[in-house]
Design a protein around this motif. Structure first.
Motif, PDB file in Angstrom:
ATOM      1  N   THR A   1       0.831  -1.207   0.000  1.00  0.00           N
ATOM      2  CA  THR A   1       0.000   0.000   0.000  1.00  0.00           C
ATOM      3  C   THR A   1       0.860   1.250   0.000  1.00  0.00           C
ATOM      4  OG1 THR A   1      -1.764  -1.165   1.198  1.00  0.00           O
ATOM      5  CG2 THR A   1      -1.842   1.233   1.209  1.00  0.00           C
ATOM      6  N   SER A   2       1.954   1.225   0.779  1.00  0.00           N
ATOM      7  CA  SER A   2       2.860   2.381   0.836  1.00  0.00           C
ATOM      8  C   SER A   2       3.455   2.668  -0.535  1.00  0.00           C
ATOM      9  CB  SER A   2       3.977   2.115   1.848  1.00  0.00           C
ATOM     10  OG  SER A   2       3.461   1.991   3.153  1.00  0.00           O
ATOM     11  N   ALA A   3       3.821   1.604  -1.250  1.00  0.00           N
ATOM     12  CA  ALA A   3       4.377   1.784  -2.593  1.00  0.00           C
ATOM     13  C   ALA A   3       3.340   2.407  -3.526  1.00  0.00           C
ATOM     14  CB  ALA A   3       4.840   0.438  -3.145  1.00  0.00           C
ATOM     15  N   ARG A   4       2.086   1.995  -3.383  1.00  0.00           N
ATOM     16  CA  ARG A   4       1.020   2.560  -4.212  1.00  0.00           C
ATOM     17  C   ARG A   4       0.789   4.031  -3.862  1.00  0.00           C
ATOM     18  NH1 ARG A   4      -2.232  -1.302  -3.616  1.00  0.00           N
ATOM     19  NH2 ARG A   4      -3.458  -0.526  -1.858  1.00  0.00           N
ATOM     20  N   ILE A   5       0.853   4.364  -2.574  1.00  0.00           N
ATOM     21  CA  ILE A   5       0.690   5.755  -2.137  1.00  0.00           C
ATOM     22  C   ILE A   5       1.806   6.617  -2.730  1.00  0.00           C
ATOM     23  CG2 ILE A   5       0.840   7.294  -0.140  1.00  0.00           C
ATOM     24  CD1 ILE A   5      -0.597   5.132   1.484  1.00  0.00           C
ATOM     25  N   LEU A   6       3.051   6.115  -2.675  1.00  0.00           N
ATOM     26  CA  LEU A   6       4.185   6.851  -3.231  1.00  0.00           C
ATOM     27  C   LEU A   6       3.999   7.101  -4.720  1.00  0.00           C
ATOM     28  CD1 LEU A   6       7.027   8.038  -3.130  1.00  0.00           C
ATOM     29  CD2 LEU A   6       7.932   5.712  -3.345  1.00  0.00           C
ATOM     30  N   GLU A   7       3.598   6.072  -5.445  1.00  0.00           N
ATOM     31  CA  GLU A   7       3.399   6.198  -6.887  1.00  0.00           C
ATOM     32  C   GLU A   7       2.289   7.201  -7.198  1.00  0.00           C
ATOM     33  OE1 GLU A   7       2.251   3.364 -10.752  1.00  0.00           O
ATOM     34  OE2 GLU A   7       2.491   2.487  -8.754  1.00  0.00           O
ATOM     35  N   ASP A   8       1.194   7.120  -6.460  1.00  0.00           N
ATOM     36  CA  ASP A   8       0.068   8.035  -6.673  1.00  0.00           C
ATOM     37  C   ASP A   8       0.467   9.471  -6.355  1.00  0.00           C
ATOM     38  OD1 ASP A   8      -2.468   8.645  -7.424  1.00  0.00           O
ATOM     39  OD2 ASP A   8      -3.466   7.847  -5.653  1.00  0.00           O
ATOM     40  N   LEU A   9       1.232   9.650  -5.279  1.00  0.00           N
ATOM     41  CA  LEU A   9       1.682  10.983  -4.882  1.00  0.00           C
ATOM     42  C   LEU A   9       2.554  11.601  -5.962  1.00  0.00           C
ATOM     43  CD1 LEU A   9       2.106  13.245  -2.751  1.00  0.00           C
ATOM     44  CD2 LEU A   9       4.024  11.904  -1.877  1.00  0.00           C
ATOM     45  N   GLN A  10       3.487  10.832  -6.504  1.00  0.00           N
ATOM     46  CA  GLN A  10       4.379  11.352  -7.541  1.00  0.00           C
ATOM     47  C   GLN A  10       3.604  11.719  -8.802  1.00  0.00           C
ATOM     48  OE1 GLN A  10       8.659   9.282  -6.647  1.00  0.00           O
ATOM     49  NE2 GLN A  10       7.169   8.022  -7.676  1.00  0.00           N
ATOM     50  N   SER A  11       2.611  10.910  -9.106  1.00  0.00           N
ATOM     51  CA  SER A  11       1.807  11.173 -10.300  1.00  0.00           C
ATOM     52  C   SER A  11       0.995  12.452 -10.160  1.00  0.00           C
ATOM     53  CB  SER A  11       0.879   9.980 -10.563  1.00  0.00           C
ATOM     54  OG  SER A  11      -0.008  10.259 -11.622  1.00  0.00           O
ATOM     55  N   LYS A  12       0.360  12.638  -9.006  1.00  0.00           N
ATOM     56  CA  LYS A  12      -0.532  13.781  -8.815  1.00  0.00           C
ATOM     57  C   LYS A  12       0.214  15.079  -8.498  1.00  0.00           C
ATOM     58  CE  LYS A  12      -4.525  11.034  -7.398  1.00  0.00           C
ATOM     59  NZ  LYS A  12      -5.489  10.713  -6.322  1.00  0.00           N
ATOM     60  N   SER A  13       1.360  14.966  -7.845  1.00  0.00           N
ATOM     61  CA  SER A  13       2.116  16.169  -7.461  1.00  0.00           C
ATOM     62  C   SER A  13       3.122  16.591  -8.520  1.00  0.00           C
ATOM     63  CB  SER A  13       2.856  15.921  -6.144  1.00  0.00           C
ATOM     64  OG  SER A  13       3.890  14.951  -6.310  1.00  0.00           O
ATOM     65  N   LYS A  14       3.412  15.665  -9.459  1.00  0.00           N
ATOM     66  CA  LYS A  14       4.419  15.925 -10.500  1.00  0.00           C
ATOM     67  C   LYS A  14       5.794  16.187  -9.889  1.00  0.00           C
ATOM     68  CE  LYS A  14       0.975  15.842 -13.367  1.00  0.00           C
ATOM     69  NZ  LYS A  14       0.683  14.592 -14.119  1.00  0.00           N
ATOM     70  N   ARG A  15       6.062  15.528  -8.759  1.00  0.00           N
ATOM     71  CA  ARG A  15       7.355  15.659  -8.101  1.00  0.00           C
ATOM     72  C   ARG A  15       7.883  14.283  -7.743  1.00  0.00           C
ATOM     73  NH1 ARG A  15       7.918  20.504  -3.831  1.00  0.00           N
ATOM     74  NH2 ARG A  15      10.037  19.731  -4.067  1.00  0.00           N
ATOM     75  N   LYS A  16       9.206  14.195  -7.614  1.00  0.00           N
ATOM     76  CA  LYS A  16       9.862  12.930  -7.313  1.00  0.00           C
ATOM     77  C   LYS A  16      10.072  12.824  -5.808  1.00  0.00           C
ATOM     78  CE  LYS A  16      12.087   9.113  -8.369  1.00  0.00           C
ATOM     79  NZ  LYS A  16      11.408   7.937  -8.966  1.00  0.00           N
ATOM     80  N   TYR A  17       9.554  11.752  -5.201  1.00  0.00           N
ATOM     81  CA  TYR A  17       9.753  11.489  -3.786  1.00  0.00           C
ATOM     82  C   TYR A  17      10.342  10.090  -3.618  1.00  0.00           C
ATOM     83  CZ  TYR A  17       6.837  15.532  -2.688  1.00  0.00           C
ATOM     84  OH  TYR A  17       6.336  16.803  -2.580  1.00  0.00           O
ATOM     85  N   VAL A  18      10.997   9.878  -2.471  1.00  0.00           N
ATOM     86  CA  VAL A  18      11.461   8.539  -2.108  1.00  0.00           C
ATOM     87  C   VAL A  18      10.662   8.075  -0.899  1.00  0.00           C
ATOM     88  CG1 VAL A  18      13.773   8.925  -3.022  1.00  0.00           C
ATOM     89  CG2 VAL A  18      13.295   9.457  -0.616  1.00  0.00           C
ATOM     90  N   MET A  19      10.679   6.765  -0.653  1.00  0.00           N
ATOM     91  CA  MET A  19       9.852   6.204   0.418  1.00  0.00           C
ATOM     92  C   MET A  19      10.185   6.798   1.784  1.00  0.00           C
ATOM     93  SD  MET A  19       7.323   4.302   1.090  1.00  0.00           S
ATOM     94  CE  MET A  19       7.134   3.326  -0.402  1.00  0.00           C
ATOM     95  N   LYS A  20      11.460   7.075   2.027  1.00  0.00           N
ATOM     96  CA  LYS A  20      11.857   7.636   3.327  1.00  0.00           C
ATOM     97  C   LYS A  20      11.163   8.965   3.574  1.00  0.00           C
ATOM     98  CE  LYS A  20      15.875   9.088   6.048  1.00  0.00           C
ATOM     99  NZ  LYS A  20      17.347   9.241   6.070  1.00  0.00           N
ATOM    100  N   GLN A  21      11.076   9.803   2.548  1.00  0.00           N
ATOM    101  CA  GLN A  21      10.416  11.103   2.702  1.00  0.00           C
ATOM    102  C   GLN A  21       8.931  10.938   3.002  1.00  0.00           C
ATOM    103  OE1 GLN A  21      11.556  12.506  -1.161  1.00  0.00           O
ATOM    104  NE2 GLN A  21      13.180  13.844  -0.352  1.00  0.00           N
ATOM    105  N   VAL A  22       8.297   9.975   2.344  1.00  0.00           N
ATOM    106  CA  VAL A  22       6.873   9.724   2.570  1.00  0.00           C
ATOM    107  C   VAL A  22       6.637   9.225   3.987  1.00  0.00           C
ATOM    108  CG1 VAL A  22       4.934   8.257   1.900  1.00  0.00           C
ATOM    109  CG2 VAL A  22       6.354   9.312   0.145  1.00  0.00           C
ATOM    110  N   LYS A  23       7.484   8.325   4.464  1.00  0.00           N
ATOM    111  CA  LYS A  23       7.315   7.788   5.818  1.00  0.00           C
ATOM    112  C   LYS A  23       7.563   8.862   6.872  1.00  0.00           C
ATOM    113  CE  LYS A  23       8.304   2.928   4.845  1.00  0.00           C
ATOM    114  NZ  LYS A  23       9.164   1.763   5.135  1.00  0.00           N
ATOM    115  N   GLN A  24       8.545   9.726   6.623  1.00  0.00           N
ATOM    116  CA  GLN A  24       8.808  10.812   7.571  1.00  0.00           C
ATOM    117  C   GLN A  24       7.634  11.784   7.630  1.00  0.00           C
ATOM    118  OE1 GLN A  24      12.536  12.368   6.100  1.00  0.00           O
ATOM    119  NE2 GLN A  24      13.753  11.061   7.455  1.00  0.00           N
TER     120      GLN A  24
END
Length: 302
Positions: A45-68
């Motif tokens: 689920t976390s991986a899906r959230i990361l992918e969705d976030l990058q798609s909608k925000s048009k920005r590159k994030y890594v999992m550590k940033q999302v968890k923080q």
């Protein structure tokens, strides 16, 4: 828990208000789908959230940033939730935030310096954060009066330390508030007994814990009376609508209550909590628009 300068800078640079709202909305959607367990998202689920976030925000994030960011939002929710439960604070429906006299605010901020950020602007997206974090972070243990200020004796600090280590893993969500409190009190003193013989300090702790138990029982009774009053108003509104032939509000309290009555397996405690939520028009609209499965999941999280 304090937030480091690095975290603050990271929040400012990477998570502006628009992207933060996108992230929260994505998580709420996953929660409503039943994809959160014990207050955490699975790796998938976390991986899906990361992918969705990058798609909608048009920005590159890594999992550590999302968890923080997830962790910082949980801290924000926990701090504001605890603040809203303190004696002396009330809820302003007009401003959708907590309010209190200046003296009460200053006493609380003296003990909890990070709370100063909530005095002027409240907590952004608190209702959505509640959907995500309410079950995983709310323990209801530290409800000392805000007007009393910070602990000023070693005994009070020691009692808070005991409460911080209470094991709440085996508490049933369907337990009443008084039962939960009694079990927590028992756990506190089982821990104390292992460390030392009963002393005058222990007796003081037991008296304070009993006061906490009595307060929670009293709160339960107040909530029950308020719920009954709400039901009475709903019946009165229903009668007037039938006599006058007026069209019912699509998201009325009456409609919410009818739906709630039709859901099987809702115990009294959850029923009363749902009634409290239905006083807010936003919650009524959210509830009515949920699917049956999500209504059940929402009730289970109350």
């Amino acid at each position: 828990m304090s937030m480091t300068t690095e975290n603050i800078d990271d929040d400012t640079c990477l998570w502006g208000p628009t992207i933060e709202k996108i992230f929260i909305d994505i998580m709420v959607d996953e929660v409503n789908k039943g994809n959160m367990t014990s207050g955490q998202f699975s790796s998938k689920t976390s991986a899906r959230i990361l992918e969705d976030l990058q798609s909608k925000s048009k920005r590159k994030y890594v999992m550590k940033q999302v968890k923080q960011k997830f962790h910082r939002l949980r801290i924000r929710y926990r701090e504001f939730s605890e603040l809203s439960k303190q004696t002396g604070f009330g809820w302003s429906r007009e401003k959708d935030t907590v309010i209190a006299p200046e003296e009460v605010w200053q006493n609380y901020i003296r003990a909890h310096p990070r709370a100063a950020q909530y005095q002027k602007k409240g907590c952004d997206h608190f209702r959505l954060l509640e959907l995500i974090f309410s079950k995983s972070t709310a323990t209801g243990l530290h409800h000392r009066s805000a007007a009393s200020g910070p602990p000023n004796t070693n005994d009070e600090r020691e009692m808070e330390n005991d409460l911080d280590h209470v094991d709440i893993q085996d508490i049933d969500d369907n337990d009443s508030a008084s039962c939960i409190c009694s079990r927590l009190v028992d756990d506190i003193f089982k821990r104390s007994a292992k460390n030392s013989a009963t002393t005058s300090v222990e007796r003081v702790k037991r008296q304070r814990s009993q006061q906490m138990s009595d307060a929670i029982v009293a709160w339960t009774e107040v909530a029950k009376v308020r719920a009954e009053a709400t039901l009475a108003k709903a019946e009165k509104y229903k009668s007037k609508s039938e006599v006058g032939g007026s069209q019912k509000d699509e998201f009325s309290l009456t409609k919410c209550m009818q739906i709630l009555e039709g859901i099987e397996g809702v115990d009294d405690d959850i029923y009363m909590k749902a009634v409290e939520k239905f006083k807010d028009s936003d919650w009524r609209e959210i509830f009515i628009n949920m699917s049956t499965a999500r209504k059940r999941a929402w009730l289970d999280r109350l």
